[in-house]
Design an enzyme around this catalytic site. Structure first.
Site, PDB file in Angstrom:
ATOM      1  N   SER A 141       0.857  -1.197   0.000  1.00 48.94           N
ATOM      2  CA  SER A 141       0.000   0.000   0.000  1.00 48.94           C
ATOM      3  C   SER A 141       0.886   1.237   0.000  1.00 48.94           C
ATOM      4  O   SER A 141       2.023   1.189   0.477  1.00 48.94           O
ATOM      5  CB  SER A 141      -0.866  -0.006   1.258  1.00 48.94           C
ATOM      6  OG  SER A 141      -1.498   1.232   1.436  1.00 48.94           O
ATOM      7  N   TYR A 154      -2.115  -0.859  10.462  1.00 49.87           N
ATOM      8  CA  TYR A 154      -2.182  -1.139   9.017  1.00 49.87           C
ATOM      9  C   TYR A 154      -0.896  -0.670   8.321  1.00 49.87           C
ATOM     10  O   TYR A 154      -0.287  -1.424   7.561  1.00 49.87           O
ATOM     11  CB  TYR A 154      -3.412  -0.446   8.413  1.00 49.87           C
ATOM     12  CG  TYR A 154      -3.603  -0.737   6.941  1.00 49.87           C
ATOM     13  CD1 TYR A 154      -4.080  -1.972   6.523  1.00 49.87           C
ATOM     14  CD2 TYR A 154      -3.304   0.222   5.976  1.00 49.87           C
ATOM     15  CE1 TYR A 154      -4.256  -2.254   5.178  1.00 49.87           C
ATOM     16  CE2 TYR A 154      -3.483  -0.043   4.623  1.00 49.87           C
ATOM     17  CZ  TYR A 154      -3.960  -1.284   4.229  1.00 49.87           C
ATOM     18  OH  TYR A 154      -4.120  -1.548   2.885  1.00 49.87           O
TER      19      TYR A 154
HETATM   20  N1  LIG Z   1      -8.833  -0.593  -1.163  1.00 53.33           N
HETATM   21  C1  LIG Z   1      -7.799   0.182  -0.921  1.00 53.33           C
HETATM   22  O1  LIG Z   1      -7.899   1.416  -0.865  1.00 53.33           O
HETATM   23  C2  LIG Z   1      -6.428  -0.428  -0.736  1.00 53.33           C
HETATM   24  C3  LIG Z   1      -5.334   0.440  -0.689  1.00 53.33           C
HETATM   25  C4  LIG Z   1      -4.067  -0.073  -0.510  1.00 53.33           C
HETATM   26  C5  LIG Z   1      -3.901  -1.442  -0.402  1.00 53.33           C
HETATM   27  N2  LIG Z   1      -4.970  -2.264  -0.442  1.00 53.33           N
HETATM   28  C6  LIG Z   1      -4.728  -3.691  -0.293  1.00 53.33           C
HETATM   29  O2  LIG Z   1      -5.320  -4.378  -1.381  1.00 53.33           O
HETATM   30  C7  LIG Z   1      -5.672  -5.697  -0.972  1.00 53.33           C
HETATM   31  C8  LIG Z   1      -7.103  -5.976  -1.366  1.00 53.33           C
HETATM   32  O3  LIG Z   1      -7.933  -5.091  -0.631  1.00 53.33           O
HETATM   33  P1  LIG Z   1      -9.394  -4.675  -1.112  1.00 53.33           P
HETATM   34  O4  LIG Z   1      -9.479  -3.225  -1.011  1.00 53.33           O
HETATM   35  O5  LIG Z   1      -9.736  -5.358  -2.382  1.00 53.33           O
HETATM   36  O6  LIG Z   1     -10.238  -5.257   0.122  1.00 53.33           O
HETATM   37  P2  LIG Z   1     -11.496  -6.245   0.208  1.00 53.33           P
HETATM   38  O7  LIG Z   1     -12.483  -5.960  -0.861  1.00 53.33           O
HETATM   39  O8  LIG Z   1     -11.921  -6.176   1.630  1.00 53.33           O
HETATM   40  O9  LIG Z   1     -10.844  -7.675  -0.100  1.00 53.33           O
HETATM   41  C9  LIG Z   1     -10.014  -8.294   0.812  1.00 53.33           C
HETATM   42  C10 LIG Z   1      -9.791  -9.718   0.359  1.00 53.33           C
HETATM   43  O10 LIG Z   1      -8.898 -10.337   1.294  1.00 53.33           O
HETATM   44  C11 LIG Z   1      -9.421 -11.589   1.636  1.00 53.33           C
HETATM   45  N3  LIG Z   1      -9.026 -11.988   2.982  1.00 53.33           N
HETATM   46  C12 LIG Z   1      -9.128 -11.294   4.149  1.00 53.33           C
HETATM   47  N4  LIG Z   1      -8.738 -12.060   5.182  1.00 53.33           N
HETATM   48  C13 LIG Z   1      -8.370 -13.258   4.654  1.00 53.33           C
HETATM   49  C14 LIG Z   1      -7.893 -14.468   5.202  1.00 53.33           C
HETATM   50  N5  LIG Z   1      -7.695 -14.608   6.521  1.00 53.33           N
HETATM   51  N6  LIG Z   1      -7.628 -15.499   4.373  1.00 53.33           N
HETATM   52  C15 LIG Z   1      -7.837 -15.382   3.037  1.00 53.33           C
HETATM   53  N7  LIG Z   1      -8.262 -14.263   2.447  1.00 53.33           N
HETATM   54  C16 LIG Z   1      -8.554 -13.229   3.262  1.00 53.33           C
HETATM   55  C17 LIG Z   1     -10.935 -11.425   1.564  1.00 53.33           C
HETATM   56  O11 LIG Z   1     -11.521 -12.711   1.310  1.00 53.33           O
HETATM   57  P3  LIG Z   1     -12.397 -13.569   2.361  1.00 53.33           P
HETATM   58  O12 LIG Z   1     -12.947 -12.608   3.378  1.00 53.33           O
HETATM   59  O13 LIG Z   1     -13.446 -14.198   1.509  1.00 53.33           O
HETATM   60  O14 LIG Z   1     -11.442 -14.567   2.912  1.00 53.33           O
HETATM   61  C18 LIG Z   1     -11.093 -10.538   0.350  1.00 53.33           C
HETATM   62  O15 LIG Z   1     -11.159 -11.285  -0.817  1.00 53.33           O
HETATM   63  C19 LIG Z   1      -5.402  -5.755   0.530  1.00 53.33           C
HETATM   64  O16 LIG Z   1      -4.143  -6.338   0.788  1.00 53.33           O
HETATM   65  C20 LIG Z   1      -5.392  -4.300   0.930  1.00 53.33           C
HETATM   66  O17 LIG Z   1      -4.648  -4.063   2.111  1.00 53.33           O
HETATM   67  C21 LIG Z   1      -6.224  -1.798  -0.604  1.00 53.33           C
END
Ligand SMILES: NC(=O)c1ccc[n+]([C@@H]2O[C@H](COP(=O)([O-])OP(=O)(O)OC[C@H]3O[C@@H](n4cnc5c(N)ncnc54)[C@H](OP(=O)(O)O)[C@@H]3O)[C@@H](O)[C@H]2O)c1
Length: 257
Positions: A141, A154
């Site tokens: 991130s 985080y």
């Molecule tokens: N959205 C943003 O602004 C942003 C910014 C910077 C970085 N990121 C990073 O991008 C990545 C994706 O985030 P997103 O925004 O797409 O969030 P999201 O929609 O909440 O998706 C998170 C994903 O992680 C999976 N996950 C969570 N805990 C897990 C576990 N214990 N085992 C397996 N899978 C797990 C969830 O699947 P299940 O719950 O079905 O297991 C879900 O598919 C993350 O690493 C996040 O930190 C996001």
């Protein structure tokens, strides 16, 4: 990077960035292995992925559980005999101030964001080393830049991911294994939908995934977006510590904690 016919793992494919990346990659006619705990959500993508010309294999796995992670990688090898790449994207974000600190939140965040990647490295690195090929893209991130107030857990988990992948990159180059570090800014997903603060330069998830795919095609080692947030966090990273502390202090009031 060319994905045609390749076996690609994506963790956290049940929602947000992981789901959208899966749909984008499915247009490249590859063999997609989608992983998450909510397997019913990834199974729903089957029709669209197959219509786009890719094969889908889904695995229910909690990335914090080493045994489940090993089982998932063994299952992929049993089915396809090879793994060409992995996008380690699973992540969680829980807002927590140190005023109401609970170490459990830190443990859980690191268990998913950091050890979720470490657990996959444990299984994938020997495979890629033996194959003398493969790529690992870890989703960090832009929040890794500094210890932003009320996001310390985080930010530190993502800084740990960035440092880990950076170090791995040089060590695995001789084995022809490519390590990619993805640093999104704010992207509109279920993760950010629950945020109650202003998110500068919030990006649509489809646009974010287009940028990631473009980065893959251009063989980039580091993919950062959006450019405005990349510039801002780049400046914040470089300002003297005392300046950063001054800005951070201004943003925190007892009322907000
Ligand atoms: N959205 C943003 O602004 C942003 C910014 C910077 C970085 N990121 C990073 O991008 C990545 C994706 O985030 P997103 O925004 O797409 O969030 P999201 O929609 O909440 O998706 C998170 C994903 O992680 C999976 N996950 C969570 N805990 C897990 C576990 N214990 N085992 C397996 N899978 C797990 C969830 O699947 P299940 O719950 O079905 O297991 C879900 O598919 C993350 O690493 C996040 O930190 C996001």
């Amino acid at each position: 990077m060319n994905f045609w016919g390749k076996v690609i793992i994506i963790t956290g494919a049940s929602s947000g960035i992981g789901k959208e990346l899966a749909l984008s990659l499915s247009k490249e006619k590859c063999k997609l292995v989608l992983i998450a705990r909510r397997i019913e959500f990834i199974n729903e993508l089957k029709e669209e992925i197959e219509k786009n010309g890719s094969e889908l294999f889904t695995i229910k796995c909690d990335v914090t559980d080493k045994i489940q992670v090993k089982y998932s990688v063994d299952s992929v090898l049993n089915k396809f005999n090879q793994i060409d790449g992995a996008i380690l994207n699973s992540g969680v974000s829980v807002k927590q101030s140190f005023a109401n600190f609970d170490s459990y939140v830190a443990e859980q965040t690191f268990a998913v964001n950091y050890f979720g990647i470490v657990n996959y490295l444990n299984e994938l690195l020997p495979v890629f080393k033996k194959q003398r090929s493969g790529f690992i893209a870890g989703v960090s991130s832009l929040a890794d830049a500094r210890g932003f107030p009320v996001s310390g857990i985080y930010c530190s988990s993502k800084a740990a991911v960035t440092t880990l992948l950076e170090s791995l990159k040089a060590e695995y180059k001789p084995f022809n294994v490519k390590i990619i570090n993805i640093h999104p800014g704010f992207v509109k997903t279920p993760m950010t939908d629950k945020n109650d603060f202003t998110m500068p330069f919030l990006m649509d998830v489809k646009k974010a995934c287009k940028i990631i795919m473009k980065g893959f095609r251009k063989d980039k080692n580091i993919i950062k977006f959006p450019w405005q947030m990349t510039l801002l966090t780049g400046i914040i990273k470089r300002i003297p510590d005392s300046w950063f502390q001054y800005i951070a202090d201004k943003r925190v009031s007892i009322k907000k904690l």
